[in-house]
Motif scaffolding. Structure first.
Motif, short mmCIF file in Angstrom:
data_model
loop_
_atom_site.label_atom_id
_atom_site.label_comp_id
_atom_site.label_asym_id
_atom_site.label_seq_id
_atom_site.Cartn_x
_atom_site.Cartn_y
_atom_site.Cartn_z
N LEU A 76 0.83 -1.20 0.00
CA LEU A 76 0.00 0.00 0.00
C LEU A 76 0.86 1.25 0.00
O LEU A 76 1.73 1.41 0.86
N LYS A 81 -2.27 5.25 2.47
CA LYS A 81 -2.44 4.80 3.85
C LYS A 81 -2.83 5.96 4.76
O LYS A 81 -3.63 5.82 5.68
N LEU A 87 -5.62 -2.07 0.56
CA LEU A 87 -5.34 -2.41 -0.83
C LEU A 87 -6.60 -2.43 -1.68
O LEU A 87 -6.58 -2.20 -2.88
#
Length: 724
Positions: A76, A81, A87
């Motif tokens: 990711l 994030k 994902l």
């Protein structure tokens, strides 16, 4: 001139700026945790064939099954994030970061190969000009190919031509290098740049080519056409082939020169059809003479552009189908972008016969339509497409099932149209079939059947992003079937941190949160998020004794590192567990408060003391907790959108102030401060920043008058000059 990088991108000359009209105008993306979506959302793509996916994602999935593309299974990205992504779902930008330039500009000063050629020609190093204009942005400018790569090609041919006198070779090289400084010249400028004393036959051909190039880049297409025609039968093989190619490219640019506005948006009504037809004929002739020529791939790409400018969608679709079928032309992101820009945005399903492209168009037609909005496709037309899917019958069956689910809203019919057995191998089509099957089971309230299916799929989910989607499907299933505890069981298949944290902060009750705080094998971030959520909701939902008791769960020295996405913050903002050790004090307002534990103790009293009510408000105000992420519930169709298991209404600062204002026994300082803060709840916008109450302006005016008259001696009355 050899146009490097053209095989897949030639159609994009003039395509930049032609954005997908279905895309969001907001560049910022945030996750929306919903798998069952029938509206376009480029910020929340899914690894199964869905109407909610951008057409490029669905095309990439189909091409991945054909071995001609792949999905990104990398870790990711950090920026995603920070805004709470896992994902799956994923923003479109993860697959398509950018549209590469058709002809990438190269900095001449950095081109060592060009410098070597200049030295071999006997020219000084300063013959290479400083970097001129940049053509790396805009609408696919023809000037992009006026770069060091094409200059190298020309200089290399000069060195290979033995019957060129050395002086002419150098003069011609100087002329080509001079053109690197720009892309628009008048006659006087060109007279000083291009050589005029060339007498050899080969030299005259090269000089003629330079004049054609200069005219082409300057937009003088009639002059360029004349120059390139004169070289069609040149004795120099490179000049002959390049000139024949440039005839087509020149006429194409002549045809489209008035078809784009200043922002690069096309108006195909303004295409000049005569030179466009001439361009088509020139490229056909080039490819017939040079089927494996140095510009063959580029010429084929530019033919696709011609079909687009002609609005000939059937031929354009046929070209793409040929590329998809070719083992040697594995489509990549730039080709998918091209297909989307030039075909999928405007094509009608009736114009397309390739099953990949047709499936993408069909899914687009399954997106949400308003009741009075007509679709370009109906169920009967979808049925009639069956023969076009003779090579992919399972794909057609899936489209029929998707129509039944998304358009007809008939889960029973959806199930009848889908395979009932899970295959040994899950490509993206098979994964899509089983995903839709799970959705249909859930729509029929068979939550246990759907769970069984998802668990059966898990060990077979080997392709990128399939497992992550199944975890989201299971989490949603457990939430909506009142079995949230299964997400957090010791053997839970749901391990994606973002999914677990959403359910902890929005749905979990106090018992589950305490279990997670005490669990030995969960990541520290999740444990801290569970503890933060527990203490925050204890305090802000009126569980004051629980708050006091749960403070014992804090470490002796809790981390002062802010929790971010795990408690719903974006872009790295956050709040540490040390928040719950708030010491109180006077702060900038001068209103004195005890530590937060003592505030909670006082709030258990009946009636609640005015100071405690004000100080719980101070705790919220001084720590910036108005509109806190834990207070915002997701939409009802999203993960975490069901009713919270943590009981109690959310405390509002203004609720507390109203209680103090209405308390005739409150001390003057407490009541004056509550008035001061209640009035400031509406500063400066006139909207309530302390809760959801709508207090009319005349009431706020009365508060102001009371504060300024009855409590005029207080510092808060003296400091307040307005009400809002």
């Amino acid at each position: 001139m050899r146009l490097y990088g053209l095989p897949l991108l030639a159609l994009l000359i003039g395509s930049f700026g032609v954005q997908d009209a279905r895309a969001s105008s907001d560049d910022a993306c945030y996750p929306t945790w919903n798998l069952k979506r029938d509206t376009l959302d480029i910020c929340n793509s899914l690894p199964f064939l869905s109407p909610g996916n951008d057409s490029r994602v669905n095309l990439q999935l189909l091409l991945a099954d054909a071995g001609q593309a792949s999905l990104d299974g990398h870790p990711l990205p950090e920026d995603e994030k920070q805004v709470g992504y896992g994902l799956v779902p994923f923003p479109l930008s993860r697959l398509f970061d950018s549209v590469p330039a058709e002809e990438t500009a190269v900095a001449p000063s950095a081109d060592a190969a060009l410098a070597e050629l200049v030295a071999r020609l006997g020219l000084p190093a300063d013959a290479i000009p400083a970097a001129g204009e940049s053509f790396a942005s805009g609408e696919g400018s023809r000037c992009r190919s006026n770069n060091t790569a094409t200059a190298r090609e020309f200089l290399g041919q000069l060195l290979l031509t033995a019957d060129l006198p050395a002086s002419e070779r150098q003069a011609l090289a100087r002329g080509r290098l001079a053109l690197l400084q720009g892309c628009q010249w008048d006659e006087a400028q060109l007279a000083g740049m291009l050589p005029g004393d060339i007498s050899s036959a080969a030299g005259r051909d090269f000089a003629g080519y330079l004049r054609g190039v200069a005219a082409f880049y300057s937009g003088h297409f009639a002059e360029a056409l004349q120059a390139f025609r004169a070289l069609q039968d040149s004795k120099q093989a490179w000049l002959q082939e390049t000139a024949r190619y440039m005839l087509g490219r020149n006429q194409l640019n002549a045809a489209q020169q008035h078809a784009f506005d200043d922002m690069g948006y096309p108006d195909l009504r303004k295409v000049d059809k005569a030179p466009l037809k001439s361009a088509e004929e020139a490229f056909d002739a080039y490819l017939k003479r040079y089927p494996q020529g140095r510009y063959a791939a580029s010429a084929k790409g530019l033919q696709r552009r011609i079909y687009w400018l002609m609005s000939d969608q059937q031929r354009l679709a046929g070209e793409y189908a040929g590329l998809f079928a070719s083992k040697d032309a594995a489509p990549r992101g730039e080709l998918i972008q091209e297909v989307d820009n030039k075909l999928l945005t405007t094509a009608h399903p009736a114009d397309v016969r390739d099953p990949h492209l047709l499936a993408v168009l069909d899914l687009m037609q399954m997106r949400h339509h308003e009741p009075n909005e007509e679709r370009a496709l109906d169920s009967a037309a979808l049925q009639r497409q069956k023969t076009l899917f003779s090579a992919r019958p399972a794909l057609h069956d899936y489209l029929l099932a998707a129509w039944a689910f998304y358009v007809s809203e008939d889960p029973a019919a959806t199930l009848r149209l889908l395979p009932q057995d899970v295959p040994d191998k899950l490509d993206y089509l098979a994964f899509s079939q089983q995903t839709l099957r799970g959705f249909a089971l859930e729509a029929g309230n068979d939550w246990l059947g759907a769970e069984k299916l998802y668990l059966q799929l898990l060990p077979k989910a080997q392709l990128p992003l399939q497992r992550e989607q199944l975890e989201l499907a299971l989490a949603f299933n457990y939430e909506r079937s009142d079995r949230l505890v299964k997400v957090f069981a010791a053997n839970s298949p749901v391990s994606t941190p973002a999914i677990r944290e959403i359910l902890l902060r929005h749905i979990a009750g106090p018992d589950l949160l305490r279990l997670q705080v005490a669990a030995p094998a969960i990541p520290a971030e999740e444990r801290d998020a569970a503890l933060f959520t527990l203490l925050y909701k204890d305090l802000l939902r009126g569980h004051y004794q629980n708050f006091i008791d749960d403070l014992a769960l804090l470490p002796t020295e809790p981390s002062d590192k802010p929790l971010t996405a795990s408690i719903g913050y974006l872009y790295g903002n956050g709040m540490p567990l040390t928040l719950f050790q708030w010491p109180g004090g006077k702060g900038t307002s001068g209103y004195d408060c005890p530590p937060i534990r003592d505030v909670a103790l006082a709030m258990q009293q009946d009636p609640q003391p005015p100071q405690a009510l004000n100080c719980l408000g101070e705790f919220i105000l001084r720590n910036g907790l108005d509109g806190f992420p834990l207070d915002r519930q997701p939409g009802e169709r999203e993960l975490g959108g069901s009713a919270s298991l943590f009981e109690g209404p959310l405390y509002s600062r203004l609720d507390g102030y109203l209680k103090v204002i209405g308390d005739a026994n409150a001390a003057d300082d407490d009541r004056a401060y509550a008035l001061y803060r209640a009035i400031n709840c509406y500063a400066p916008s006139g909207y309530n920043g302390c809760g959801s109450q709508d207090i009319p302006p005349n009431q706020r005016k009365q508060w102001f008058r009371t504060l300024k008259s009855k409590y005029a001696a207080t510092p808060w009355a003296k400091s307040l000059k307005y009400y809002w």
